[in-house]
Design a protein around this motif. Structure first.
Motif, PDB file in Angstrom:
ATOM      1  N   PRO A 142       3.813  -8.117  -5.931  1.00 18.68           N
ATOM      2  CA  PRO A 142       2.912  -8.993  -6.343  1.00 18.68           C
ATOM      3  C   PRO A 142       1.576  -8.616  -5.922  1.00 18.68           C
ATOM      4  CG  PRO A 142       4.323  -9.542  -4.235  1.00 18.68           C
ATOM      5  CD  PRO A 142       4.862  -8.460  -4.770  1.00 18.68           C
ATOM      6  N   ALA A 143       0.594  -9.638  -6.496  1.00 11.36           N
ATOM      7  CA  ALA A 143      -0.740  -8.958  -6.208  1.00 11.36           C
ATOM      8  C   ALA A 143      -1.581 -10.337  -5.460  1.00 11.36           C
ATOM      9  CB  ALA A 143      -1.694  -8.789  -7.418  1.00 11.36           C
ATOM     10  N   VAL A 144      -2.023  -9.709  -4.054  1.00  7.21           N
ATOM     11  CA  VAL A 144      -3.202 -10.615  -3.532  1.00  7.21           C
ATOM     12  C   VAL A 144      -4.255 -10.076  -3.288  1.00  7.21           C
ATOM     13  CG1 VAL A 144      -3.012 -12.181  -1.405  1.00  7.21           C
ATOM     14  CG2 VAL A 144      -0.693 -11.783  -2.577  1.00  7.21           C
ATOM     15  N   LEU A 145      -5.319 -10.312  -4.178  1.00  6.31           N
ATOM     16  CA  LEU A 145      -6.771  -9.475  -3.794  1.00  6.31           C
ATOM     17  C   LEU A 145      -7.235 -10.112  -2.611  1.00  6.31           C
ATOM     18  CD1 LEU A 145      -8.085  -9.522  -7.320  1.00  6.31           C
ATOM     19  CD2 LEU A 145      -7.281  -7.742  -5.909  1.00  6.31           C
ATOM     20  N   ASP A 146      -7.821  -9.327  -1.851  1.00  4.41           N
ATOM     21  CA  ASP A 146      -8.702  -9.472  -0.514  1.00  4.41           C
ATOM     22  C   ASP A 146      -9.994  -9.011  -0.718  1.00  4.41           C
ATOM     23  OD1 ASP A 146      -9.784 -10.080   1.917  1.00  4.41           O
ATOM     24  OD2 ASP A 146      -8.286  -8.490   3.007  1.00  4.41           O
ATOM     25  N   GLY A 147     -10.961  -9.744  -1.163  1.00  5.54           N
ATOM     26  CA  GLY A 147     -12.471  -8.989  -1.356  1.00  5.54           C
ATOM     27  C   GLY A 147     -12.410  -8.056  -2.439  1.00  5.54           C
ATOM     28  N   GLN A 152      -0.784  -3.363  -1.292  1.00  2.00           N
ATOM     29  CA  GLN A 152       0.659  -3.352  -1.353  1.00  2.00           C
ATOM     30  C   GLN A 152       1.511  -2.316  -0.598  1.00  2.00           C
ATOM     31  OE1 GLN A 152       0.258  -3.158  -5.487  1.00  2.00           O
ATOM     32  NE2 GLN A 152       0.500  -5.288  -5.907  1.00  2.00           N
ATOM     33  N   GLU A 153       2.691  -2.428  -0.418  1.00  2.00           N
ATOM     34  CA  GLU A 153       3.611  -1.705   0.254  1.00  2.00           C
ATOM     35  C   GLU A 153       5.119  -1.587  -0.487  1.00  2.00           C
ATOM     36  OE1 GLU A 153       4.216  -3.071   4.318  1.00  2.00           O
ATOM     37  OE2 GLU A 153       2.182  -2.259   4.872  1.00  2.00           O
ATOM     38  N   ALA A 154       5.691  -0.469  -0.152  1.00  2.00           N
ATOM     39  CA  ALA A 154       7.041  -0.431  -0.872  1.00  2.00           C
ATOM     40  C   ALA A 154       7.685   0.901  -0.333  1.00  2.00           C
ATOM     41  CB  ALA A 154       6.918  -0.239  -2.356  1.00  2.00           C
ATOM     42  N   GLY A 155       8.899   0.715   0.141  1.00  2.00           N
ATOM     43  CA  GLY A 155       9.946   1.850   0.539  1.00  2.00           C
ATOM     44  C   GLY A 155      10.101   2.868  -0.825  1.00  2.00           C
ATOM     45  N   LYS A 156      10.155   3.914  -0.342  1.00  2.00           N
ATOM     46  CA  LYS A 156      10.280   5.089  -1.397  1.00  2.00           C
ATOM     47  C   LYS A 156      11.869   5.272  -1.624  1.00  2.00           C
ATOM     48  CE  LYS A 156       9.705  10.059  -2.352  1.00  2.00           C
ATOM     49  NZ  LYS A 156       9.100  11.242  -1.865  1.00  2.00           N
ATOM     50  N   VAL A 157      12.118   5.051  -2.684  1.00  2.00           N
ATOM     51  CA  VAL A 157      13.594   5.345  -3.325  1.00  2.00           C
ATOM     52  C   VAL A 157      14.031   6.143  -4.291  1.00  2.00           C
ATOM     53  CG1 VAL A 157      14.090   2.777  -2.547  1.00  2.00           C
ATOM     54  CG2 VAL A 157      13.485   3.515  -4.858  1.00  2.00           C
ATOM     55  N   THR A 173      -3.538   0.932  -1.784  1.00  2.00           N
ATOM     56  CA  THR A 173      -4.750   0.170  -1.761  1.00  2.00           C
ATOM     57  C   THR A 173      -5.585   0.369  -3.249  1.00  2.00           C
ATOM     58  OG1 THR A 173      -4.893   0.730   0.545  1.00  2.00           O
ATOM     59  CG2 THR A 173      -6.990   0.135  -0.596  1.00  2.00           C
ATOM     60  N   VAL A 174      -5.709  -0.580  -4.107  1.00  2.00           N
ATOM     61  CA  VAL A 174      -6.191  -0.657  -5.258  1.00  2.00           C
ATOM     62  C   VAL A 174      -7.254  -1.447  -5.597  1.00  2.00           C
ATOM     63  CG1 VAL A 174      -5.247  -1.368  -7.564  1.00  2.00           C
ATOM     64  CG2 VAL A 174      -3.782  -0.458  -5.996  1.00  2.00           C
ATOM     65  N   PRO A 262      -4.212  -6.411   5.515  1.00  2.00           N
ATOM     66  CA  PRO A 262      -5.272  -5.197   5.575  1.00  2.00           C
ATOM     67  C   PRO A 262      -4.879  -4.096   6.594  1.00  2.00           C
ATOM     68  CG  PRO A 262      -6.141  -7.249   5.405  1.00  2.00           C
ATOM     69  CD  PRO A 262      -4.631  -7.531   5.459  1.00  2.00           C
ATOM     70  N   HIS A 263      -5.304  -3.006   6.348  1.00  4.29           N
ATOM     71  CA  HIS A 263      -5.171  -1.738   7.130  1.00  4.29           C
ATOM     72  C   HIS A 263      -6.452  -0.883   7.243  1.00  4.29           C
ATOM     73  CE1 HIS A 263      -3.406  -0.381   3.529  1.00  4.29           C
ATOM     74  NE2 HIS A 263      -3.914   0.856   4.114  1.00  4.29           N
ATOM     75  N   ALA A 264      -6.450  -0.038   8.302  1.00  2.44           N
ATOM     76  CA  ALA A 264      -7.649   0.858   8.095  1.00  2.44           C
ATOM     77  C   ALA A 264      -7.516   1.932   7.100  1.00  2.44           C
ATOM     78  CB  ALA A 264      -7.725   1.787   9.381  1.00  2.44           C
ATOM     79  N   LYS A 265      -8.728   2.251   6.379  1.00  4.40           N
ATOM     80  CA  LYS A 265      -8.829   3.143   5.172  1.00  4.40           C
ATOM     81  C   LYS A 265      -8.447   4.595   5.615  1.00  4.40           C
ATOM     82  CE  LYS A 265     -11.709   0.074   2.458  1.00  4.40           C
ATOM     83  NZ  LYS A 265     -12.890   0.372   1.678  1.00  4.40           N
TER      84      LYS A 265
END
Length: 270
Positions: A142-147, A152-157, A173-174, A262-265
């Motif tokens: 899902p998309a939640v835009l911040d500024g 987004q996150e996902a586990g690698k499978v 980070t898009v 949000p996390h550090a770039k």
């Protein structure tokens, strides 16, 4: 040319941090294709002499390169995936960022669907990943835009590189397509950050003139992508990076990711 579809011209950068550093950077371009435009009778292929759908041309788009690769229309496939993932989509535009076939050849390590609501807001992204073993898997989030930025996150499978295992987690980070687009991907395992990759580009109107110009500035781009993957695999072998066995592909065609705080770039992120 219609405004919803476009070209994005830019660069891909990739940096591996462990166990030995390795980096690459290449000039590339992508098409952003509105799935409604390519489905219209007088769609993109009818307006461009150098671009065709499902037939050979200098540049082309083939439905069977994507989704379940059956050649069936992509929009219903993406909508079914969103519904199965529990993401509400009200029939708004779906736009695909991908490299076209060039002289009949294409390989896309990553193609991204941007799924919008009818009011123009972004509701989800689908990251369709292809590996060089002929397999494909998607990460849906899902998309939640911040500024104006999407995280987004996902586990690698899904097995992509024989030089990395599955015990990893992706952070995306898009900046969605507008005057520019960027997709940054960080991957971490139990020991910390393993890789960082970013693709970014500036918007250019999709026209025959622009496509001819790109043929000169980015000759045989899609073939070079495949050649570069194998060239860098040889370099990683020379650096004695561990070769990992190929695990079975996931039984399900997609993995559900999540919106992220949000996390550090990182240094490669836009």
């Amino acid at each position: 040319m219609k405004e919803r579809s476009a070209l994005y011209v830019g660069r891909v950068r990739h940096h591996r941090f462990r166990p030995r550093p390795h980096a690459l950077s290449y000039r590339v371009f992508w098409t952003l294709l509105d799935l409604d435009e390519i489905d219209e009778i007088d769609g993109l292929a009818g307006e461009l002499r150098l671009f065709s759908r499902n037939r050979f041309n200098l540049y082309s788009f083939r439905d069977a390169d994507y989704g379940d690769r059956s050649g069936k229309p992509l929009r219903p496939q993406v909508e079914a995936m969103l519904a199965e993932a529990g993401i509400a989509h009200d029939g708004g535009p779906i736009r695909l960022l991908t490299m076209p076939r060039i002289l009949g050849y294409a390989f896309n390590p990553l193609s991204t669907y941007f799924c919008y609501r009818r009011d123009g807001s972004l509701c989800a992204t689908v990251y369709e990943v292809h590996n060089t073993f002929g397999e494909v898997h998607s990460y849906v989030a899902p998309a939640v835009l911040d500024g104006g930025v999407l995280r987004q996150e996902a586990g690698k499978v899904f097995h992509v590189s024989p030089f990395m295992g599955l015990d990893m987690r992706y952070a995306f980070t898009v900046t969605p397509p507008d005057a520019r687009v960027s997709i940054a991907i960080d991957a971490q395992d139990g020991e910390g950050r393993m890789i960082a990759a970013v693709l970014s580009g500036e918007r250019v109107a999709l026209s025959d003139t622009a496509l001819l110009r790109l043929l000169v500035t980015h000759p045989l781009l899609t073939l070079k992508v495949t050649a570069a993957i194998h060239w860098h695999a040889l370099r990683l072998l020379a650096k004695r990076i561990r070769w990992r066995p190929h695990p079975a592909a996931p039984a399900r065609g997609f993995t559900l990711g999540s919106a992220a705080a949000p996390h550090a770039k990182g240094p490669l992120q836009p």
